[in-house]
Each structure stands twice: as C-alpha cells, then as structure tokens.
Design a protein around this motif. Structure first.
Motif, PDB file in Angstrom:
ATOM      1  N   ARG A 275       0.824  -1.216   0.000  1.00 59.31           N
ATOM      2  CA  ARG A 275       0.000   0.000   0.000  1.00 59.31           C
ATOM      3  C   ARG A 275       0.858   1.266   0.000  1.00 59.31           C
ATOM      4  NH1 ARG A 275      -5.470  -0.017   2.240  1.00 59.31           N
ATOM      5  NH2 ARG A 275      -4.759   1.762   3.444  1.00 59.31           N
ATOM      6  N   ALA A 276       2.082   1.170   0.518  1.00 56.70           N
ATOM      7  CA  ALA A 276       2.989   2.321   0.553  1.00 56.70           C
ATOM      8  C   ALA A 276       3.888   2.383  -0.688  1.00 56.70           C
ATOM      9  CB  ALA A 276       3.849   2.266   1.815  1.00 56.70           C
ATOM     10  N   GLY A 277       3.699   1.446  -1.616  1.00 58.17           N
ATOM     11  CA  GLY A 277       4.510   1.432  -2.830  1.00 58.17           C
ATOM     12  C   GLY A 277       5.928   0.957  -2.601  1.00 58.17           C
ATOM     13  N   LEU A 278       6.087  -0.004  -1.691  1.00 64.04           N
ATOM     14  CA  LEU A 278       7.407  -0.530  -1.346  1.00 64.04           C
ATOM     15  C   LEU A 278       7.492  -2.017  -1.656  1.00 64.04           C
ATOM     16  CD1 LEU A 278       7.763   1.155   2.158  1.00 64.04           C
ATOM     17  CD2 LEU A 278       8.515   2.039  -0.056  1.00 64.04           C
ATOM     18  N   ARG A 279       8.713  -2.497  -1.820  1.00 68.11           N
ATOM     19  CA  ARG A 279       8.973  -3.923  -2.023  1.00 68.11           C
ATOM     20  C   ARG A 279      10.207  -4.322  -1.236  1.00 68.11           C
ATOM     21  NH1 ARG A 279       8.380  -5.019  -8.501  1.00 68.11           N
ATOM     22  NH2 ARG A 279       6.110  -5.158  -8.496  1.00 68.11           N
ATOM     23  N   VAL A 280      10.264  -5.604  -0.903  1.00 67.67           N
ATOM     24  CA  VAL A 280      11.454  -6.182  -0.299  1.00 67.67           C
ATOM     25  C   VAL A 280      12.204  -6.893  -1.417  1.00 67.67           C
ATOM     26  CG1 VAL A 280      12.332  -7.834   1.392  1.00 67.67           C
ATOM     27  CG2 VAL A 280      10.295  -6.477   1.917  1.00 67.67           C
ATOM     28  N   VAL A 281      13.500  -6.596  -1.537  1.00 62.79           N
ATOM     29  CA  VAL A 281      14.306  -7.189  -2.597  1.00 62.79           C
ATOM     30  C   VAL A 281      15.631  -7.701  -2.044  1.00 62.79           C
ATOM     31  CG1 VAL A 281      13.279  -5.710  -4.399  1.00 62.79           C
ATOM     32  CG2 VAL A 281      15.390  -4.991  -3.260  1.00 62.79           C
ATOM     33  N   THR A 282      16.289  -8.537  -2.837  1.00 67.11           N
ATOM     34  CA  THR A 282      17.634  -9.010  -2.515  1.00 67.11           C
ATOM     35  C   THR A 282      18.635  -7.948  -2.986  1.00 67.11           C
ATOM     36  OG1 THR A 282      17.864 -10.134  -4.629  1.00 67.11           O
ATOM     37  CG2 THR A 282      16.915 -11.415  -2.797  1.00 67.11           C
ATOM     38  N   PRO A 283      19.914  -8.122  -2.682  1.00 64.78           N
ATOM     39  CA  PRO A 283      20.896  -7.123  -3.118  1.00 64.78           C
ATOM     40  C   PRO A 283      20.892  -6.872  -4.634  1.00 64.78           C
ATOM     41  CG  PRO A 283      21.880  -8.528  -1.478  1.00 64.78           C
ATOM     42  CD  PRO A 283      20.532  -9.127  -1.805  1.00 64.78           C
ATOM     43  N   ASP A 284      20.551  -7.884  -5.426  1.00 65.04           N
ATOM     44  CA  ASP A 284      20.524  -7.685  -6.878  1.00 65.04           C
ATOM     45  C   ASP A 284      19.160  -7.238  -7.392  1.00 65.04           C
ATOM     46  OD1 ASP A 284      19.140 -10.048  -6.605  1.00 65.04           O
ATOM     47  OD2 ASP A 284      20.324 -11.162  -8.065  1.00 65.04           O
ATOM     48  N   GLY A 285      18.229  -6.954  -6.487  1.00 69.73           N
ATOM     49  CA  GLY A 285      16.927  -6.434  -6.875  1.00 69.73           C
ATOM     50  C   GLY A 285      15.875  -7.494  -7.155  1.00 69.73           C
ATOM     51  N   ALA A 286      16.174  -8.749  -6.877  1.00 68.45           N
ATOM     52  CA  ALA A 286      15.221  -9.834  -7.123  1.00 68.45           C
ATOM     53  C   ALA A 286      14.295 -10.027  -5.917  1.00 68.45           C
ATOM     54  CB  ALA A 286      15.970 -11.132  -7.405  1.00 68.45           C
ATOM     55  N   ARG A 287      13.227 -10.775  -6.150  1.00 66.20           N
ATOM     56  CA  ARG A 287      12.307 -11.110  -5.058  1.00 66.20           C
ATOM     57  C   ARG A 287      13.039 -12.020  -4.077  1.00 66.20           C
ATOM     58  NH1 ARG A 287       6.892 -14.102  -6.592  1.00 66.20           N
ATOM     59  NH2 ARG A 287       8.383 -15.654  -7.204  1.00 66.20           N
ATOM     60  N   PRO A 288      12.871 -11.794  -2.765  1.00 67.05           N
ATOM     61  CA  PRO A 288      13.553 -12.637  -1.785  1.00 67.05           C
ATOM     62  C   PRO A 288      12.968 -14.053  -1.760  1.00 67.05           C
ATOM     63  CG  PRO A 288      12.127 -11.068  -0.673  1.00 67.05           C
ATOM     64  CD  PRO A 288      12.087 -10.733  -2.137  1.00 67.05           C
ATOM     65  N   SER A 289      13.810 -15.008  -1.459  1.00 69.38           N
ATOM     66  CA  SER A 289      13.366 -16.392  -1.317  1.00 69.38           C
ATOM     67  C   SER A 289      12.558 -16.534  -0.036  1.00 69.38           C
ATOM     68  CB  SER A 289      14.584 -17.323  -1.248  1.00 69.38           C
ATOM     69  OG  SER A 289      15.318 -17.060  -0.051  1.00 69.38           O
ATOM     70  N   VAL A 290      11.895 -17.660   0.090  1.00 72.48           N
ATOM     71  CA  VAL A 290      11.154 -17.943   1.320  1.00 72.48           C
ATOM     72  C   VAL A 290      12.109 -17.961   2.507  1.00 72.48           C
ATOM     73  CG1 VAL A 290       9.800 -19.702   2.533  1.00 72.48           C
ATOM     74  CG2 VAL A 290       9.302 -19.183   0.141  1.00 72.48           C
ATOM     75  N   GLY A 291      13.283 -18.556   2.321  1.00 66.17           N
ATOM     76  CA  GLY A 291      14.268 -18.616   3.402  1.00 66.17           C
ATOM     77  C   GLY A 291      14.686 -17.242   3.894  1.00 66.17           C
ATOM     78  N   ARG A 292      15.017 -16.353   2.962  1.00 62.12           N
ATOM     79  CA  ARG A 292      15.393 -14.985   3.346  1.00 62.12           C
ATOM     80  C   ARG A 292      14.231 -14.281   4.047  1.00 62.12           C
ATOM     81  NH1 ARG A 292      19.929 -12.131   0.540  1.00 62.12           N
ATOM     82  NH2 ARG A 292      20.702 -13.543  -1.052  1.00 62.12           N
ATOM     83  N   SER A 293      13.037 -14.497   3.525  1.00 61.84           N
ATOM     84  CA  SER A 293      11.860 -13.841   4.100  1.00 61.84           C
ATOM     85  C   SER A 293      11.571 -14.342   5.505  1.00 61.84           C
ATOM     86  CB  SER A 293      10.652 -14.053   3.189  1.00 61.84           C
ATOM     87  OG  SER A 293      10.890 -13.440   1.944  1.00 61.84           O
TER      88      SER A 293
END
Length: 174
Positions: free
Chosen positions: A86-104
């Motif tokens: 809703r705030a226009g934000l995303r969680v990403v890895t250092p290379d800008g990819a979607r984080p894995s379940v493990g990282r999350s």
C-alpha cells in the motif's frame, strides 16, 4: 525484472507501511484476546499455568502467525506484505530480485524476535516466575533490539534495518 538501481524506501513510507501492518496484527491480537476470555469463562484453568506451556502458546498464537504473515508477503508474488504494498514498497535481494522464502523467514524472525522476548518477560512478570533481573533484562532487550534496528537503518546508506542486513534484503520503492 531484477534491478540494482531501485531507490531505498523513504523512512516515512516505511513507518506508514509498518503502522498499516500493525493494524492487522492488532486485529489478530484482539481476536485472540476475545477467544482467550471466552475459553477462560467456559473452562477456567485448574491451576497455575506452566511457563513452557505459556511460552509455547504465546509463540504459536501470536509470534508465529505474525511472522508467517510478514514472510509470506515478502516472498510472495507482490514482494511485500500488505503495508509495504500500500505504501509502494517492495522487499528485494541485493541484486533487486524477489527474496526467497528462506530470506523472508529470516527477515521476519529477526523482526519479530523482540516481540517474543517481550512476551516471555511479561508472562514471567505476571506469573512471578524467574529472577527479576532475568525478567527485566529480557524485557530491556525486547526494547533495545528495535532501537538498534532503527538506528541501523538510519545510518545505513541503503537504509537497511537490522532484519534486512541479517536476511540480505532491502526495502525499495517501486
């Protein structure tokens, strides 16, 4: 599409996203409170609760569902829990990819750990269990860890909080 040039999330938007998520957490806790009151009215406890049972109940009913909500959102197809979306934000890895379940999961666990520490301390305080020094030290840690996390985010060039640094993630605008 992964990119590394995504702008770090502004502090105000991160705060707004956190408050948005906390509304859902508060609703969950209110529901649990009502259920707890109803269960106690129907079947009062036979004796004092055991500390391990109390800790496991609190962990299973409050901390784990909230951590699962946050981790599922961050690792999900929208790359963020409801508040961040809703705030226009995303969680990403250092290379800008979607984080894995493990990282999350790691990110959520570090983020939620202070809650569990607070639950343990408050339960022991209410039940009069444990050494007061241990109880108050645990409670102080539950307050200190979020402060360290905020200071870490404010000092980090990419504005990564403690849970982001540990999980190898960052919050960005999209």
């Amino acid at each position: 599409m992964p990119t590394t040039h995504l702008a770090p999330a502004p502090v105000g938007r991160r705060v707004r996203a956190s408050l948005d998520d906390l509304l859902f957490v508060a609703a969950w806790f209110a529901l649990l409170t009502l259920l707890g009151v109803a269960v106690r009215a129907i079947a009062p406890p036979a004796g004092p609760p055991s500390l391990p049972a109390t800790d496991l109940t609190v962990l299973a009913s409050t901390v784990l569902p909230v951590a699962a909500f946050l981790a599922a959102g961050d690792a999900g197809v929208r790359w963020a829990a409801r508040g961040k979306r809703r705030a226009g934000l995303r969680v990403v890895t250092p290379d800008g990819a979607r984080p894995s379940v493990g990282r999350s999961v790691v990110r959520a666990a570090v983020k939620i750990a202070p809650w569990q520490l607070a639950h343990i301390a408050v339960a022991r305080l209410i039940l009069g269990a444990d050494d007061p020094v241990v109880t108050w030290t645990t409670y102080a840690l539950s307050l200190a860890v979020p402060v360290v996390s905020v200071v870490t985010a404010l000092r980090d060039p990419r504005q990564r909080a403690l849970h982001d640094r540990v999980a190898g993630t960052r919050v960005v605008t999209f």
